[in-house]
Design an enzyme around this catalytic site. Structure first.
Site, PDB file in Angstrom:
ATOM      1  N   ASN A  25     -66.365  88.667 140.412  1.00 10.17           N
ATOM      2  CA  ASN A  25     -65.671  88.227 139.024  1.00 10.17           C
ATOM      3  C   ASN A  25     -66.753  88.079 137.873  1.00 10.17           C
ATOM      4  O   ASN A  25     -67.382  87.144 138.140  1.00 10.17           O
ATOM      5  CB  ASN A  25     -64.844  87.302 139.288  1.00 10.17           C
ATOM      6  CG  ASN A  25     -64.077  86.702 137.986  1.00 10.17           C
ATOM      7  OD1 ASN A  25     -64.632  86.642 137.252  1.00 10.17           O
ATOM      8  ND2 ASN A  25     -62.671  86.226 138.278  1.00 10.17           N
ATOM      9  N   ARG A  49     -60.104  83.865 126.681  1.00  9.85           N
ATOM     10  CA  ARG A  49     -61.170  83.092 126.344  1.00  9.85           C
ATOM     11  C   ARG A  49     -62.606  83.754 127.118  1.00  9.85           C
ATOM     12  O   ARG A  49     -63.657  83.426 126.603  1.00  9.85           O
ATOM     13  CB  ARG A  49     -61.154  81.863 127.192  1.00  9.85           C
ATOM     14  CG  ARG A  49     -61.120  81.698 128.533  1.00  9.85           C
ATOM     15  CD  ARG A  49     -61.016  80.458 129.376  1.00  9.85           C
ATOM     16  NE  ARG A  49     -59.756  79.721 129.014  1.00  9.85           N
ATOM     17  CZ  ARG A  49     -59.066  78.818 129.585  1.00  9.85           C
ATOM     18  NH1 ARG A  49     -59.702  78.329 130.771  1.00  9.85           N
ATOM     19  NH2 ARG A  49     -58.146  78.338 129.597  1.00  9.85           N
ATOM     20  N   GLU A 100     -56.919  90.111 137.494  1.00 11.05           N
ATOM     21  CA  GLU A 100     -56.096  89.000 137.845  1.00 11.05           C
ATOM     22  C   GLU A 100     -55.322  88.721 136.700  1.00 11.05           C
ATOM     23  O   GLU A 100     -55.860  88.812 135.546  1.00 11.05           O
ATOM     24  CB  GLU A 100     -57.171  87.900 137.898  1.00 11.05           C
ATOM     25  CG  GLU A 100     -57.808  87.621 139.138  1.00 11.05           C
ATOM     26  CD  GLU A 100     -58.937  86.656 139.268  1.00 11.05           C
ATOM     27  OE1 GLU A 100     -58.795  85.755 138.348  1.00 11.05           O
ATOM     28  OE2 GLU A 100     -59.709  86.659 139.913  1.00 11.05           O
ATOM     29  N   GLU A 124     -54.175  86.566 148.359  1.00 13.46           N
ATOM     30  CA  GLU A 124     -55.492  85.809 148.090  1.00 13.46           C
ATOM     31  C   GLU A 124     -55.487  84.442 148.250  1.00 13.46           C
ATOM     32  O   GLU A 124     -54.614  83.798 147.629  1.00 13.46           O
ATOM     33  CB  GLU A 124     -56.195  86.136 146.804  1.00 13.46           C
ATOM     34  CG  GLU A 124     -57.681  85.723 146.860  1.00 13.46           C
ATOM     35  CD  GLU A 124     -58.266  86.128 145.532  1.00 13.46           C
ATOM     36  OE1 GLU A 124     -58.341  87.310 145.232  1.00 13.46           O
ATOM     37  OE2 GLU A 124     -59.445  85.173 144.965  1.00 13.46           O
ATOM     38  N   HIS A 171     -62.116  81.438 145.162  1.00 10.31           N
ATOM     39  CA  HIS A 171     -62.509  80.358 144.226  1.00 10.31           C
ATOM     40  C   HIS A 171     -63.529  79.295 144.830  1.00 10.31           C
ATOM     41  O   HIS A 171     -63.246  78.733 145.997  1.00 10.31           O
ATOM     42  CB  HIS A 171     -61.084  79.532 144.235  1.00 10.31           C
ATOM     43  CG  HIS A 171     -61.182  79.053 142.921  1.00 10.31           C
ATOM     44  ND1 HIS A 171     -60.789  79.342 141.686  1.00 10.31           N
ATOM     45  CD2 HIS A 171     -61.663  77.695 142.500  1.00 10.31           C
ATOM     46  CE1 HIS A 171     -60.747  78.651 140.575  1.00 10.31           C
ATOM     47  NE2 HIS A 171     -61.428  77.699 141.236  1.00 10.31           N
TER      48      HIS A 171
HETATM   49  N1  PXP Z   1     -59.997  84.523 142.911  1.00 10.32           N
HETATM   50  C1  PXP Z   1     -59.087  84.267 141.790  1.00 10.32           C
HETATM   51  C2  PXP Z   1     -57.745  84.707 142.137  1.00 10.32           C
HETATM   52  C3  PXP Z   1     -59.740  83.422 140.796  1.00 10.32           C
HETATM   53  O1  PXP Z   1     -58.728  83.047 139.788  1.00 10.32           O
HETATM   54  C4  PXP Z   1     -61.067  83.460 140.551  1.00 10.32           C
HETATM   55  C5  PXP Z   1     -61.507  82.716 139.418  1.00 10.32           C
HETATM   56  O2  PXP Z   1     -61.233  82.990 138.203  1.00 10.32           O
HETATM   57  C6  PXP Z   1     -61.931  83.679 141.651  1.00 10.32           C
HETATM   58  C7  PXP Z   1     -61.202  84.442 142.747  1.00 10.32           C
HETATM   59  C8  PXP Z   1     -63.094  83.155 141.710  1.00 10.32           C
HETATM   60  O3  PXP Z   1     -63.536  81.801 141.727  1.00 10.32           O
HETATM   61  P1  PXP Z   1     -65.143  81.575 141.131  1.00 10.32           P
HETATM   62  O4  PXP Z   1     -65.340  81.835 140.024  1.00 10.32           O
HETATM   63  O5  PXP Z   1     -64.884  80.124 141.442  1.00 10.32           O
HETATM   64  O6  PXP Z   1     -66.033  82.158 142.272  1.00 10.32           O
END
Ligand code: PXP
Length: 246
Positions: free
Chosen positions: A14, A56, A77, A158, A197
């Site tokens: 990400n 943002r 996403e 997920e 996450h």
């Molecule tokens: N998966 C999803 C669906 C998310 O919304 C996020 C955060 O944007 C992530 C994964 C990645 O999380 P992190 O940035 O904490 O690694």
């Protein structure tokens, strides 16, 4: 199990927070499209971006540039809104992960209430699926949310690993077991489980060792580490830690 490369746990990176840093000053630097190229060189399997309602970090014009920067699949996403549906249908990413979104939150704090929002989600899942976009629902690791995903016909869930990432002491094992059990439940019911996450070098391996998981999506920590050691090195190290337990 893993349709793109059987047996391998995919790493989706990400890159939202590359755009966060860019936007702190306006202008074009650092460019998320360049980050996507580096992720590809470093062995990442996919690029994930979250186009938020308030823009943002990732902006509309980033989507096409990020998408065409590499041959990697793009995972968009998105909130379950008409605006985001139209954008997804226009850009046709490989996958769309539907997430809950609140303006006031700093990040996606909880999972989607797929059970409570069935009627709102059903037409969006259908439209995305008809357009050939692989739909994923970002849910808490709870059986009723997996059941709701089944009812919606989502091919992927997920599992939100935030509770696991924030847990301390004995709660870590409790949260890990919830994720492992729900990954097994999803897979048993023909849904491909992903997770993400709050994952870091320190906490990723027990998650990566869950055999049913096909993909992890990791962002904030990798971009944060990249400030110290470079994006290529941070992605490579995460990839190595994941591979070590598979
Ligand atoms: N998966 C999803 C669906 C998310 O919304 C996020 C955060 O944007 C992530 C994964 C990645 O999380 P992190 O940035 O904490 O690694």
């Amino acid at each position: 199990m893993n349709v793109l490369n059987p047996g391998r746990l995919r790493l989706g990176v990400n890159i939202d927070h590359v755009a966060t840093i860019r936007n702190a000053r306006g202008g074009e630097h650092p460019d998320p499209a360049r980050a996507a190229e580096i992720v590809a060189q470093a062995g990442g399997d996919g690029i994930t971006v979250h186009l938020r309602e308030d823009r943002r970090h990732i902006r509309d014009d980033d989507l096409e540039r990020v998408q065409s920067a590499t041959g990697l699949p793009l995972n968009l996403e998105m909130a379950a809104t008409d605006e985001m549906l139209a954008i997804a249908l226009r850009h046709k990413p490989h996958a769309a992960c539907i997430v809950p979104e609140k303006r006031e939150e700093r990040t996606t704090e909880g999972g989607l209430d797929a059970a409570g929002l069935h009627n709102q989600l059903a037409p969006i899942v259908t439209r995305l699926t008809e357009a050939g976009i692989r739909v994923s629902l970002f849910i808490a690791p709870e059986a009723r949310q997996i059941e709701a995903a089944m009812q919606l016909g989502a091919p992927v869930v997920e599992l939100h690993t935030g509770e696991y990432a924030h847990a301390t002491g004995a709660d870590v094992a409790v949260e890990l077991k919830r994720i492992a059990d729900m990954a097994a439940l999803a897979a048993k019911n023909g849904i491909e489980p992903h997770a993400g996450h709050g994952l870091t070098y320190e906490n990723v391996q027990p998650i990566a060792a869950i055999p049913q998981l096909a993909e992890l999506n990791i962002g904030h920590y990798l971009i944060g580490e990249a400030i110290f050691c470079g994006l290529e090195a941070s992605v490579k190290k995460m990839r190595m830690l994941m591979d070590e337990v598979r």
